[in-house]
Design an enzyme around this catalytic site. Structure first.
Site, PDB file in Angstrom:
ATOM      1  N   PRO A 167       3.270   2.512  -1.963  1.00 21.50           N
ATOM      2  CA  PRO A 167       3.385   3.333  -3.169  1.00 21.50           C
ATOM      3  C   PRO A 167       2.170   4.239  -3.404  1.00 21.50           C
ATOM      4  O   PRO A 167       2.317   5.368  -3.884  1.00 21.50           O
ATOM      5  CB  PRO A 167       3.533   2.296  -4.289  1.00 21.50           C
ATOM      6  CG  PRO A 167       4.125   1.106  -3.614  1.00 21.50           C
ATOM      7  CD  PRO A 167       3.490   1.080  -2.259  1.00 21.50           C
ATOM      8  N   TYR A 168       0.983   3.743  -3.069  1.00 17.42           N
ATOM      9  CA  TYR A 168      -0.227   4.547  -3.237  1.00 17.42           C
ATOM     10  C   TYR A 168      -0.204   5.760  -2.304  1.00 17.42           C
ATOM     11  O   TYR A 168      -0.511   6.882  -2.712  1.00 17.42           O
ATOM     12  CB  TYR A 168      -1.450   3.686  -2.961  1.00 17.42           C
ATOM     13  CG  TYR A 168      -2.767   4.424  -2.989  1.00 17.42           C
ATOM     14  CD1 TYR A 168      -3.328   4.836  -4.197  1.00 17.42           C
ATOM     15  CD2 TYR A 168      -3.449   4.719  -1.816  1.00 17.42           C
ATOM     16  CE1 TYR A 168      -4.532   5.523  -4.229  1.00 17.42           C
ATOM     17  CE2 TYR A 168      -4.658   5.397  -1.833  1.00 17.42           C
ATOM     18  CZ  TYR A 168      -5.187   5.799  -3.044  1.00 17.42           C
ATOM     19  OH  TYR A 168      -6.366   6.487  -3.068  1.00 17.42           O
ATOM     20  N   VAL A 169       0.177   5.531  -1.056  1.00 18.35           N
ATOM     21  CA  VAL A 169       0.226   6.638  -0.099  1.00 18.35           C
ATOM     22  C   VAL A 169       1.296   7.651  -0.509  1.00 18.35           C
ATOM     23  O   VAL A 169       1.094   8.864  -0.418  1.00 18.35           O
ATOM     24  CB  VAL A 169       0.484   6.130   1.332  1.00 18.35           C
ATOM     25  CG1 VAL A 169       0.440   7.275   2.326  1.00 18.35           C
ATOM     26  CG2 VAL A 169      -0.541   5.071   1.728  1.00 18.35           C
TER      27      VAL A 169
ATOM     28  N   LYS B  67      -0.107   9.744  -3.410  1.00 22.12           N
ATOM     29  CA  LYS B  67      -1.086  10.716  -2.936  1.00 22.12           C
ATOM     30  C   LYS B  67      -0.421  11.818  -2.108  1.00 22.12           C
ATOM     31  O   LYS B  67      -0.800  12.991  -2.186  1.00 22.12           O
ATOM     32  CB  LYS B  67      -2.172  10.011  -2.123  1.00 22.12           C
ATOM     33  CG  LYS B  67      -3.129   9.165  -2.955  1.00 22.12           C
ATOM     34  CD  LYS B  67      -3.908  10.029  -3.916  1.00 22.12           C
ATOM     35  CE  LYS B  67      -5.025   9.270  -4.614  1.00 22.12           C
ATOM     36  NZ  LYS B  67      -5.756  10.130  -5.594  1.00 22.12           N
TER      37      LYS B  67
ATOM     38  N   PHE C  52       0.814  -1.213   0.000  1.00 20.82           N
ATOM     39  CA  PHE C  52       0.000   0.000   0.000  1.00 20.82           C
ATOM     40  C   PHE C  52       0.847   1.261   0.000  1.00 20.82           C
ATOM     41  O   PHE C  52       0.369   2.340  -0.376  1.00 20.82           O
ATOM     42  CB  PHE C  52      -0.919  -0.014   1.224  1.00 20.82           C
ATOM     43  CG  PHE C  52      -1.999   1.030   1.220  1.00 20.82           C
ATOM     44  CD1 PHE C  52      -2.966   1.067   0.229  1.00 20.82           C
ATOM     45  CD2 PHE C  52      -2.052   1.991   2.229  1.00 20.82           C
ATOM     46  CE1 PHE C  52      -3.966   2.032   0.225  1.00 20.82           C
ATOM     47  CE2 PHE C  52      -3.049   2.959   2.235  1.00 20.82           C
ATOM     48  CZ  PHE C  52      -4.007   2.984   1.241  1.00 20.82           C
TER      49      PHE C  52
END
Length: 216
Positions: free
Chosen positions: A130-132, A135, A128
């Site tokens: 890379p997504y954070v 963003k 998770f």
């Protein structure tokens, strides 16, 4: 006010275009990736524009012609790898921010993740993170512009029917929120200039969406 909805074919985006078209003071321009996605929006009377967010910045900027505000609801989705996460959730977001600046579209609303702080990056599981990260930096890029921005941090998204009731503040306890209610929050933010320059978390609650947004 004409609103360019980026990621219009997503679940939040579809709800948002519908609500915009039902409003008295807004109209939608739906950015979609494929022409075959257009029929839903045309049935609502909304204009469509076909753009791939992996296109070059000048191509993306053409979609901004004739609009007054932008909402970024696009995302790479849960079934893609870190490469697509960086290309859509970070690079595409930055390209659309830059397109807003270049075309003079000053109102920009970003749909982010619930917590994009540096601390959250450190806590996130490897799958998770890379997504954070994406963003986190997209949000930061937007904050550093002169755009009239709003950053919305929704809780865990569900497909339940919206209640029209939420809890919104700079920080709220982690919780869930129907995608339909996220779209209502975006609509209320577009209609309330007091949200300019602000970011907030939002989950299901007991306050009417319009009241919760007005109280920020």
């Amino acid at each position: 006010m004409k609103v360019l909805v980026i990621g219009a074919n997503g679940q939040v985006g579809k709800h948002l275009v519908k609500f915009i078209q039902e409003s008295d003071d807004l109209e939608a321009k739906a950015m979609i990736r494929k022409e075959e996605q257009a029929s839903y929006f045309k049935d609502l009377g909304a204009e469509t524009v076909v753009v791939d967010l992996e296109d070059d910045p000048d191509t993306i900027a053409k979609a901004f012609e004739g609009v007054d505000a932008v909402v970024f609801t696009a995302g790479s989705g849960p079934n893609t790898g870190p490469d697509k996460t960086m290309l859509i959730d970070l690079d595409a977001a930055v390209k659309t921010i830059e397109a807003s600046k270049a075309t003079g579209v000053n109102r920009y609303i970003m749909i982010s993740s619930f917590d994009t702080t540096r601390e959250k990056i450190q806590e996130a599981p490897p799958s998770f993170a890379p997504y954070v990260v994406a963003k986190h930096y997209a949000d930061d890029w937007l904050r550093k512009t002169d755009l009239d921005y709003t950053i919305i941090h929704p809780g865990r998204l569900t497909n339940e029917e919206g209640s029209g009731q939420v809890k919104a503040a700079e920080e709220v306890e982690r919780g869930e929120i129907p995608r339909e209610d996220v779209a209502k929050v975006i609509l209320a933010s577009l209609q309330n200039d007091s949200t300019i320059g602000k970011e907030f978390q939002v989950v299901g609650g007991t306050d009417k969406v319009e009241d919760a947004i007005a109280a920020l």
